[in-house]
Write a protein that holds these residues in place. Structure first.
Motif, PDB file in Angstrom:
ATOM      1  N   TRP A  24     -17.147  -9.101   6.112  1.00 16.82           N
ATOM      2  CA  TRP A  24     -16.366  -8.055   6.781  1.00 16.82           C
ATOM      3  C   TRP A  24     -16.499  -6.718   6.064  1.00 16.82           C
ATOM      4  N   ALA A  25     -16.291  -6.748   4.749  1.00 14.39           N
ATOM      5  CA  ALA A  25     -16.210  -5.496   4.001  1.00 14.39           C
ATOM      6  C   ALA A  25     -17.524  -4.709   4.031  1.00 14.39           C
ATOM      7  N   ARG A  26     -18.650  -5.400   4.240  1.00 18.32           N
ATOM      8  CA  ARG A  26     -19.929  -4.685   4.296  1.00 18.32           C
ATOM      9  C   ARG A  26     -20.071  -3.834   5.549  1.00 18.32           C
ATOM     10  N   VAL A  27     -19.304  -4.142   6.609  1.00 18.91           N
ATOM     11  CA  VAL A  27     -19.527  -3.456   7.885  1.00 18.91           C
ATOM     12  C   VAL A  27     -18.281  -2.779   8.447  1.00 18.91           C
ATOM     13  N   ARG A  28     -17.134  -2.923   7.789  1.00 18.81           N
ATOM     14  CA  ARG A  28     -15.904  -2.354   8.340  1.00 18.81           C
ATOM     15  C   ARG A  28     -14.919  -2.026   7.208  1.00 18.81           C
ATOM     16  N   PRO A  29     -13.894  -1.228   7.478  1.00 16.88           N
ATOM     17  CA  PRO A  29     -12.855  -1.005   6.472  1.00 16.88           C
ATOM     18  C   PRO A  29     -11.973  -2.253   6.308  1.00 16.88           C
ATOM     19  N   VAL A  30     -11.815  -2.686   5.073  1.00 16.77           N
ATOM     20  CA  VAL A  30     -10.985  -3.838   4.737  1.00 16.77           C
ATOM     21  C   VAL A  30     -10.086  -3.460   3.569  1.00 16.77           C
ATOM     22  N   ALA A  31      -8.818  -3.837   3.640  1.00 15.73           N
ATOM     23  CA  ALA A  31      -7.891  -3.619   2.532  1.00 15.73           C
ATOM     24  C   ALA A  31      -6.961  -4.814   2.425  1.00 15.73           C
ATOM     25  N   VAL A  32      -6.349  -4.969   1.268  1.00 21.33           N
ATOM     26  CA  VAL A  32      -5.383  -6.031   1.018  1.00 21.33           C
ATOM     27  C   VAL A  32      -3.997  -5.408   0.918  1.00 21.33           C
ATOM     28  N   VAL A  33      -3.049  -5.943   1.690  1.00 25.23           N
ATOM     29  CA  VAL A  33      -1.642  -5.575   1.539  1.00 25.23           C
ATOM     30  C   VAL A  33      -1.006  -6.613   0.622  1.00 25.23           C
ATOM     31  N   GLN A  34      -0.591  -6.158  -0.552  1.00 21.33           N
ATOM     32  CA  GLN A  34      -0.082  -7.044  -1.594  1.00 21.33           C
ATOM     33  C   GLN A  34       1.452  -6.996  -1.602  1.00 21.33           C
ATOM     34  N   PRO A  35       2.124  -8.102  -1.224  1.00 20.26           N
ATOM     35  CA  PRO A  35       3.591  -8.074  -1.199  1.00 20.26           C
ATOM     36  C   PRO A  35       4.230  -8.044  -2.581  1.00 20.26           C
ATOM     37  N   LEU A  36       3.493  -8.440  -3.617  1.00 27.17           N
ATOM     38  CA  LEU A  36       4.046  -8.408  -4.961  1.00 27.17           C
ATOM     39  C   LEU A  36       4.090  -6.972  -5.480  1.00 27.17           C
ATOM     40  N   PRO A  37       5.042  -6.644  -6.360  1.00 24.60           N
ATOM     41  CA  PRO A  37       5.065  -5.308  -6.951  1.00 24.60           C
ATOM     42  C   PRO A  37       3.830  -5.080  -7.821  1.00 24.60           C
ATOM     43  N   GLU A  38       3.453  -3.833  -7.981  1.00 28.27           N
ATOM     44  CA  GLU A  38       2.204  -3.500  -8.663  1.00 28.27           C
ATOM     45  C   GLU A  38       2.147  -4.053 -10.087  1.00 28.27           C
ATOM     46  N   ARG A  39       3.285  -4.142 -10.758  1.00 30.98           N
ATOM     47  CA  ARG A  39       3.280  -4.630 -12.143  1.00 30.98           C
ATOM     48  C   ARG A  39       2.847  -6.095 -12.240  1.00 30.98           C
ATOM     49  N   MET A  40       2.859  -6.836 -11.108  1.00 29.70           N
ATOM     50  CA  MET A  40       2.455  -8.240 -11.116  1.00 29.70           C
ATOM     51  C   MET A  40       1.015  -8.459 -10.678  1.00 29.70           C
ATOM     52  N   TRP A  41       0.318  -7.403 -10.289  1.00 27.96           N
ATOM     53  CA  TRP A  41      -1.020  -7.578  -9.730  1.00 27.96           C
ATOM     54  C   TRP A  41      -2.009  -8.118 -10.752  1.00 27.96           C
ATOM     55  N   GLN A  42      -1.821  -7.814 -12.018  1.00 27.55           N
ATOM     56  CA  GLN A  42      -2.777  -8.259 -13.030  1.00 27.55           C
ATOM     57  C   GLN A  42      -2.849  -9.778 -13.125  1.00 27.55           C
ATOM     58  N   ARG A  43      -1.848 -10.486 -12.622  1.00 24.69           N
ATOM     59  CA  ARG A  43      -1.859 -11.947 -12.662  1.00 24.69           C
ATOM     60  C   ARG A  43      -2.619 -12.556 -11.494  1.00 24.69           C
ATOM     61  N   THR A  44      -3.106 -11.729 -10.578  1.00 23.27           N
ATOM     62  CA  THR A  44      -3.704 -12.218  -9.337  1.00 23.27           C
ATOM     63  C   THR A  44      -5.222 -12.071  -9.376  1.00 23.27           C
ATOM     64  N   ALA A  45      -5.874 -12.559  -8.326  1.00 25.87           N
ATOM     65  CA  ALA A  45      -7.329 -12.464  -8.225  1.00 25.87           C
ATOM     66  C   ALA A  45      -7.807 -11.058  -7.866  1.00 25.87           C
ATOM     67  N   MET A  46      -6.905 -10.185  -7.394  1.00 26.31           N
ATOM     68  CA  MET A  46      -7.266  -8.818  -7.001  1.00 26.31           C
ATOM     69  C   MET A  46      -6.317  -7.866  -7.708  1.00 26.31           C
ATOM     70  N   PRO A  47      -6.503  -7.631  -9.000  1.00 25.21           N
ATOM     71  CA  PRO A  47      -5.494  -6.883  -9.765  1.00 25.21           C
ATOM     72  C   PRO A  47      -5.368  -5.419  -9.379  1.00 25.21           C
ATOM     73  N   GLY A  48      -6.427  -4.781  -8.993  1.00 22.05           N
ATOM     74  CA  GLY A  48      -6.345  -3.390  -8.565  1.00 22.05           C
ATOM     75  C   GLY A  48      -6.265  -2.424  -9.737  1.00 22.05           C
ATOM     76  N   THR A  49      -7.131  -1.409  -9.726  1.00 25.08           N
ATOM     77  CA  THR A  49      -7.134  -0.343 -10.725  1.00 25.08           C
ATOM     78  C   THR A  49      -6.732   0.950 -10.039  1.00 25.08           C
ATOM     79  N   PRO A  50      -5.762   1.696 -10.558  1.00 21.05           N
ATOM     80  CA  PRO A  50      -5.332   2.941  -9.900  1.00 21.05           C
ATOM     81  C   PRO A  50      -6.354   4.061 -10.065  1.00 21.05           C
ATOM     82  N   GLY A  51      -6.460   4.893  -9.034  1.00 19.11           N
ATOM     83  CA  GLY A  51      -7.381   6.026  -9.087  1.00 19.11           C
ATOM     84  C   GLY A  51      -7.419   6.757  -7.762  1.00 19.11           C
ATOM     85  N   ARG A  52      -8.514   7.467  -7.507  1.00 24.98           N
ATOM     86  CA  ARG A  52      -8.722   8.195  -6.249  1.00 24.98           C
ATOM     87  C   ARG A  52      -9.821   7.508  -5.456  1.00 24.98           C
ATOM     88  N   ILE A  53      -9.576   7.367  -4.135  1.00 24.88           N
ATOM     89  CA  ILE A  53     -10.535   6.716  -3.241  1.00 24.88           C
ATOM     90  C   ILE A  53     -11.022   7.756  -2.245  1.00 24.88           C
TER      91      ILE A  53
END
Length: 335
Positions: free
Chosen positions: A102-131
């Motif tokens: 999917w991601a190769r041909v269309r916009p894909v994003a993850v909506v993470q219900p956990l608060p950002e401080r818990m993301w590091q424990r997951t498979a998609m931790p996320g790094t803050p920045g500019r997109i």
């Protein structure tokens, strides 16, 4: 979550997109089903998309439900990125293959219900920045990401995937990214899909099954919010299935927060058991240790709530203990 009308897309002169919501139905996600309903309702009412459909990501890495396969589709995956399909194994290989396709041909994003401080424990931790997206509807490989803190570069051919909090501001930033005219540049967080394999558990991670009850509780206390640790003690009074846990949380917290309950469920002090979705047991010895953190008066109030609720459900004298855990019953007998 209260999603306002998504003005970023409503005002766009670009193409009308079809939105595919993918809900992760893994063992840790039962508590987030109300979020999916609210998100779908809000995005449908906003009228920003030509259509809104829902697919379900199963724990074996396969999909069930509506699928859209055209160049006017955008995909939001609603997941805590913590179930088995997010880590190494056959389920993960199936799921990551679909996600990369999917991601190769269309916009894909993850909506993470956990608060950002818990993301590091997951498979998609996320790094803050500019997109930055070069064009409206650009697929994920075209995104340019600049981290705020100079984080290490991802491995070659990794695919950037925006990770969003389930809030209006984060969603609107993503909508701006996919629908803006010219080069859209927004703040956000990004995780990277590796090119050919699933995400491995964090280096040095230890399975909860390999830890003693004391180690599990100490580890949880070291990383949990005070509210989550306090809640865990009260949850140990009762049978840890999701409806009972919600009942206890509503009584214990003035403003019940789903993320506090999520912290307990994802901490490793519980393990899922067969039965209705959201059925758990405390690992051996953990419930008794957590009960020690609950003062006598607070314990009595939670136990009374559960006994009254149990009696109402079973309408028998024995039923009053139906919602009280074995550890809770032992403490009641000692009182």
């Amino acid at each position: 979550m209260n999603v306002r009308t998504t003005t970023a897309l409503a005002a766009s002169s670009g193409p009308a997109y079809r939105l595919q919501l993918v809900f992760d139905a893994g063992p840790t996600m039962t508590m987030w089903r109300p979020l999916l309903r609210r998100l779908r309702q809000s995005l449908t009412q906003a009228g920003s998309f030509q259509s809104v459909s829902v697919s379900v990501l199963k724990a074996d890495g396969t999909l069930r439900g509506s699928r859209i396969e055209d160049d006017r589709t955008v995909t939001l995956v609603v997941s805590d990125c913590s179930g088995p399909q997010w880590f190494s194994g056959q389920a993960a290989e199936r799921w990551y293959g679909t996600l990369r396709r999917w991601a190769r041909v269309r916009p894909v994003a993850v909506v993470q219900p956990l608060p950002e401080r818990m993301w590091q424990r997951t498979a998609m931790p996320g790094t803050p920045g500019r997109i930055c997206a070069p064009t409206p509807g650009a697929p994920n490989p075209a995104l340019r990401f600049t981290p705020y803190d100079g984080a290490p570069q991802p491995v070659p051919d990794s695919i950037p995937v925006p990770v969003l909090e389930s809030s209006t501001l984060w969603l609107e930033n993503w909508f701006t990214l996919i629908s803006g005219s010219g080069q859209a540049d927004v703040p956000g967080a990004v995780a990277f899909l590796p090119p050919a394999h699933a995400v491995a558990p964090p280096e040095g991670a230890v399975s909860p099954a390999d830890l003693s009850a004391e180690e599990l509780v100490l580890r949880f206390r070291a990383t949990a919010s005070p509210e989550a640790f306090r809640l865990a003690g009260h949850l140990a009074v009762g049978v840890p299935c999701l409806p009972v846990m919600r009942l206890v949380q509503d009584a214990v917290e003035a403003e019940p927060c789903p993320s506090h309950l999520a912290e307990v469920i994802l901490s490793g002090v519980l393990r899922a058991v067969p039965g209705a979705p959201g059925s758990y047991v405390f690992r051996e010895g953990v419930g008794a240790l957590l009960l020690r953190t609950v003062a006598n008066g607070a314990f009595a109030r939670t136990a009374d709530l559960l006994m009254r609720s149990g009696t109402a459900l079973a309408d028998t004298a024995e039923g009053r203990f139906a919602l009280v855990s074995e550890d809770g019953q032992r403490r009641l007998r000692r009182a």
